[in-house]
Enzyme design. Structure first.
Site, PDB file in Angstrom:
ATOM      1  CB  ALA A   1       7.318  20.264  78.268  1.00 53.90           C
ATOM      2  CE  LYS A   2       4.763  23.672  84.789  1.00 48.68           C
ATOM      3  NZ  LYS A   2       5.019  22.652  85.696  1.00 48.68           N
TER       4      LYS A   2
END
Length: 424
Positions: free
Chosen positions: A113-114
């Site tokens: 994720a980011k």
């Protein structure tokens, strides 16, 4: 009420298309089912939010924020939050995909994720950053959690930002939730060794390549682009181990001294002035010039797309260690490979941060914390094992270290996806 202006991005190519291009190439070389590649090249979820913030002058600015989950086949998603004026949705999507491969290569039970907010934290006061962070957290609060998606620091964020996210999330839940973020200050459940972890992981990779190629670390001349958390700590560690750091740079200035820069003095100067500009004992150069210096090892530790088709043919370094995510474009990768330049890819070289983030998450869930020596020893074990596995594939299949690393990582995520099956 004003919105933030759209900046001129440092990105020359669409980073998400680069990430997808890398994935498709891995699929071709390693014979991964095209149907799986179709699944893996897309992000599971992209959340875009607006973040209205009361500024110190009484005005209200509205910032754009993103949180992207790429894949959760191997576990909850994990990835940093970036505060930078050049943040784009596609950049965040690409970074989330690279996080998936990084976690898989390290053998961690996470997907990628980011997150990111389009802002310039260097021009904002601490109060403005706190209010923006808490509002951003409130906007994505249903997307994050210790068993769902665990943020961490990235470019432009630090332990203070993680503390605000932790507190905002915990206040909404009614109790402290230590595992919601990593990279927290030690006083509220952070892990010893976390701040230096990304640089230390890169150092362990350098140790491994020095051993494999029968080099001597103290003989190496090193150029480091980026003097934030990763670059500064890597410069300090390499200096302490006897390497000659001939060049460093931050966003304001670059420095070059072929006889070696006094790294401890540069660290003290940067701490005092918040810039490398004007540091004595070295020649001023640009970031672009630093990348092309004659050196043994080049470590780009800043942002993406530093080495492209335009300058890859002029790079003189023999080894490149990607302290940043995506600093070398695919076209540049091919040029460097043809020229015999060994690239230690981002998913391997800068994975130390997420490894120790994993340790912090585990410690938070157990509410039992480890000694720093134990953290570093376990980090060394994981990074060195991943390096050795990648080196073996690199030699056996005759592919670049990037292709070897990505091949292993993508194969592991593909296997998890097949094992779980498609729902419904």
């Amino acid at each position: 009420m004003t919105t933030t202006d759209t900046p001129i991005s440092h990105l020359q190519e669409n980073p998400y298309e680069i990430a997808r291009q890398q994935l498709r190439r891995v699929g071709d070389v390693f014979g991964i089912d095209p149907n799986l590649i179709n699944v893996l090249e897309r992000c599971k979820k992209t959340v875009e939010v607006s973040i209205p913030v009361k500024m110190d002058d009484g005005s209200t600015r509205v910032f754009d924020g993103y949180r992207v989950t790429h894949n959760v086949a191997r576990g909850p998603s994990k990835g940093g939050i970036r505060y930078h004026p050049d943040v784009t949705r596609d950049e965040v999507k690409s970074l989330s995909m690279w996080m998936t491969w990084k976690c898989a290569l390290m053998g961690l039970p996470f997907g990628g994720a980011k997150g990111g907010v389009v802002c310039n934290p260097k021009t904002m006061t601490r109060g403005e950053l706190e209010r923006m962070t808490r509002r951003f957290t409130s906007e994505i609060i249903n997307e994050i959690g210790p068993e769902k998606d665990i943020p961490a620091p990235d470019v432009g964020t630090d332990g203070s930002v993680m503390a605000w996210i932790f507190d905002t999330y915990s206040m909404n839940k009614g109790h402290s939730v230590l595992g919601v973020v990593t990279g927290k200050p030690l006083a509220i459940g952070g892990s010893l060794g976390r701040i230096e972890a990304t640089a230390r992981g890169a150092l362990y990779c350098i140790h491994s390549v020095v051993e494999k190629q029968k080099l001597v670390l103290s003989d190496l001349r090193v150029a480091i682009q980026g003097f934030g958390n990763v670059g500064a700590n890597l410069a300090r560690m390499l200096h302490e181990e006897g390497a000659t750091v001939i060049a460093i740079s931050d966003s304001t200035a670059g420095l070059h001294n072929p006889k070696g820069i006094d790294v401890p003095a540069a660290l003290a100067y940067k701490d005092e002035t918040h810039s490398l500009a004007g540091f004595p004992g070295a020649e001023a150069i640009t970031n672009e010039e630093l990348v092309l210096l004659d050196c043994d090892l080049l470590a780009p530790c800043a942002l993406e797309q530093v080495i492209t088709a335009a300058n890859a043919g002029e790079v003189k370094a023999k080894i490149i260690v990607e302290g940043a995510n995506g600093p070398v474009t695919p076209t540049a990768d091919d040029i460097l490979d043809e020229r015999g330049v060994l690239v230690l890819p981002d998913v391997l070289a800068n994975a130390g941060g997420v490894v120790v983030s994993y340790f912090e998450w585990v410690q938070g869930l157990q509410e039992y914390f480890w000694k720093e020596e134990e953290v570093n020893a376990r980090l060394n074990d994981i990074v060195t094992r991943a390096f050795d596995e990648t080196w073996e594939v690199h030699g056996r299949r005759g592919v670049s270290m990037r292709l070897a690393a990505y091949g292993q990582a993508v194969s592991r995520v593909a296997e998890a996806t097949l094992t779980r099956g498609l729902y419904p």
